[in-house]
Design an enzyme around this catalytic site. Structure first.
Site, PDB file in Angstrom:
ATOM      1  N   GLN A  86      -0.609   0.335  -5.804  1.00  0.00           N
ATOM      2  CA  GLN A  86      -1.622  -0.201  -4.899  1.00  0.00           C
ATOM      3  C   GLN A  86      -2.110   0.897  -3.961  1.00  0.00           C
ATOM      4  OE1 GLN A  86      -0.506  -3.796  -2.860  1.00  0.00           O
ATOM      5  NE2 GLN A  86      -2.251  -3.745  -1.478  1.00  0.00           N
ATOM      6  N   ASP A  87      -3.448   1.009  -3.850  1.00  0.00           N
ATOM      7  CA  ASP A  87      -4.066   1.991  -2.942  1.00  0.00           C
ATOM      8  C   ASP A  87      -3.698   3.431  -3.300  1.00  0.00           C
ATOM      9  OD1 ASP A  87      -4.903  -0.323  -1.765  1.00  0.00           O
ATOM     10  OD2 ASP A  87      -4.209   0.157   0.248  1.00  0.00           O
ATOM     11  N   ARG A 128     -13.657  -5.334  -5.705  1.00  0.00           N
ATOM     12  CA  ARG A 128     -13.797  -6.521  -4.867  1.00  0.00           C
ATOM     13  C   ARG A 128     -14.204  -6.069  -3.467  1.00  0.00           C
ATOM     14  NH1 ARG A 128      -7.954  -8.999  -3.108  1.00  0.00           N
ATOM     15  NH2 ARG A 128      -6.830  -7.056  -2.719  1.00  0.00           N
ATOM     16  N   ASP A 159      -6.685  -2.379  -6.029  1.00  0.00           N
ATOM     17  CA  ASP A 159      -7.502  -1.641  -5.045  1.00  0.00           C
ATOM     18  C   ASP A 159      -7.164  -0.155  -5.066  1.00  0.00           C
ATOM     19  OD1 ASP A 159      -8.288  -4.217  -4.391  1.00  0.00           O
ATOM     20  OD2 ASP A 159      -7.111  -4.310  -2.557  1.00  0.00           O
ATOM     21  N   GLN A 207       0.830  -1.202   0.000  1.00  0.00           N
ATOM     22  CA  GLN A 207       0.000   0.000   0.000  1.00  0.00           C
ATOM     23  C   GLN A 207       0.870   1.260   0.000  1.00  0.00           C
ATOM     24  OE1 GLN A 207      -0.164  -2.618   2.069  1.00  0.00           O
ATOM     25  NE2 GLN A 207      -2.266  -3.057   2.703  1.00  0.00           N
TER      26      GLN A 207
END
Length: 494
Positions: free
Chosen positions: A309-310, A399, A331, A287
């Site tokens: 990511q993130d 998700r 994500d 993250q």
């Protein structure tokens, strides 16, 4: 609201709760107001525990490094919870949507505090965790009562937020129009964005909140991590890719997701235009947040948010993004805000590991009464330009990070990178597949077909414009009551 504002309001209460500790266990709360008040008492108690934990010296124990960072985050996060609960209790006139928004944010912030310990392999003190569990339970009770009394959280009593001065965003910035100018070459008032924003914060503490203050950032790459604590701040750059604020913090380096942000907004009424927010930690760094948005009534216009990511942490409260670019791998649009991304370009990058799928959203709604969720309205979901239409990976629209995760795509172009199933199970499990709400309405393009989509109970092909309208800017973020005064263009309905 800055932590210092919340701290000053609860010093006496925190002290009394320290010397007269009390455990609130499962009790019947007779009213919504009582639920909020007791939750605020418990949050104040938890904040006092946080301060005590931070005063202890962990330097003789390397294993407690993660706990140190997590306690630091909780100092902010529990202060946020106290502020949201206080605002709920003190509001003489507030719409049901305001109340539901503030309560949802209070619950989210205490959960984020606890998530930080888990991310760094640390554990909070049991009594601290119990106090935060009580806050969550009591806020859930208040949200349930609010929903029962007012039906849905749609605004039936509109409260207008007009913060005065409107800056001409469409015309781009001119230094002479700004209150503060930032320039790396020394031709402005400050050379760094952080110094400029900190100076504005000092001035505001002396003069109180007022009309918007405009900070213009000239073209350049500003390598710094910045936090905004000042309400009604406008940040104007010279355009995407020209004015760049960049950092490289990540969970792999020992930060929490919350503290990894290159740019974090902790105040209300923030507006940004023509700025790139970037995290360069890299695709394999876990993250690594480029932009964290934790304030209410935030608007971003023609900005770029870039990471892996993130990337975009739409953390809490109400947010609007118009004609922005969001790029990432896994994500990369996540959090538990009520957020609308309108006419934005969502660019999917290749994940770091062979065979790893890319995932656009991971929305964090934990209770069906929370007024949160993501709406992607118009715009495009495509592979990043370097991969084009033949990207060597597949992408999913989202998700279920939390049990009641909620995301809707409306009138969006989707290229062939989007997998036929559309949505991805959480770590191969059936978690939240019946309780989440994932919807698609009149999307188009090679990746938009719904015949091969997942067969989850929580997946919906929306055909009714009335149902789709619940996820428009006018409804989900109450745009009509505040967004017009920002100067950011928006479409309130479909």
């Amino acid at each position: 609201m800055a932590p210092s504002d919340a701290i000053s309001a609860i010093h006496v209460l925190s002290f009394l709760l320290l010397i007269l500790p009390r455990a609130i266990s499962a009790v019947d709360i007779p009213s919504h107001d009582d639920s909020v008040q007791v939750a605020m008492d418990q949050a104040a108690r938890a904040l006092a525990m946080t301060r005590a934990a931070r005063r202890s010296d962990p330097r003789d124990d390397v294993a407690r490094h993660g706990a140190t960072q997590a306690w630091s985050d909780c100092d902010q996060l529990v202060s946020f919870a106290v502020a949201h609960l206080n605002r709920t209790a003190a509001a003489a006139v507030a719409s049901p949507s305001d109340v539901a928004t503030w309560l949802s944010a209070a619950r989210t912030t205490v959960n984020t505090c606890l998530d930080g310990f888990a991310e760094l392999g640390a554990s909070p003190a049991p009594d601290f965790a119990a106090a935060l569990a009580n806050v969550s339970r009591l806020v859930t009770d208040a949200l349930r009562r609010e929903s029962t009394e007012n039906g849905s959280a749609s605004s039936t009593r509109v409260v207008t937020h007009d913060d005065g001065r409107m800056f001409p965003l469409d015309d781009m910035a001119r230094p002479g129009d700004a209150d503060v100018v930032v320039a790396k070459d020394g031709t402005g008032h400050f050379r760094t964005v952080g110094d400029a924003i900190n100076a504005v914060a000092v001035a505001r503490r002396s003069n109180g909140d007022g009309e918007r203050i405009v900070v213009y950032v000239k073209a350049g790459v500003y390598n710094e991590n910045v936090e905004v604590w000042t309400n009604n701040l406008v940040l104007i750059g010279d355009g995407i890719g020209r004015t760049v604020i960049t950092g490289c913090r990540s969970v792999r380096q020992g930060y929490t997701t919350f503290s990894s942000a290159t740019f974090a907004v902790n105040a209300d009424g923030f507006v940004a235009s023509g700025v790139t927010f970037r995290n360069t930690a890299g695709a394999g760094s876990s993250q690594a947040v480029a932009l964290r948005a934790s304030g209410d009534r935030l608007a971003f216009y023609r900005c770029s948010i870039e990471g892996h990511q993130d990337t975009l942490y739409a953390h809490t409260l109400r947010q609007f993004y118009r004609e922005c670019v969001v790029a990432g791998t896994v994500d990369f649009i996540f959090g538990n805000a009520a957020a609308v991304l309108q006419r934005c370009s969502i660019r999917v990058r290749r994940p770091p590991f062979p065979g790893q799928p890319a995932v656009v959203t991971a929305q964090g709604r934990v209770d069906r009464f929370e007024r949160t969720g993501f709406a992607i309205h118009g715009g495009r979901v495509t592979a990043s330009a370097r991969f084009g239409a033949t990207a060597p990976f597949v992408a999913y629209l989202g998700r279920p990070w939390k049990e009641y995760s909620r995301v809707v795509y409306m009138e969006v172009y989707m290229d062939g990178t989007v997998d036929a199933a559309g949505w991805l199970a959480w770590d191969g499990t059936e978690f939240a597949q019946s309780t989440a709400f994932y919807g698609e309405y009149r999307n188009f393009g090679p990746g938009s077909g719904t015949s091969g989509r997942v067969r989850w109970g929580g997946y919906h092909v929306i055909s009714d414009p009335g149902q789709a309208s619940e996820f428009t800017a006018g409804d989900l973020v109450n745009a009509g009551s505040w967004l017009g005064s920002t100067g950011v263009p928006f479409t309130p309905g479909l």
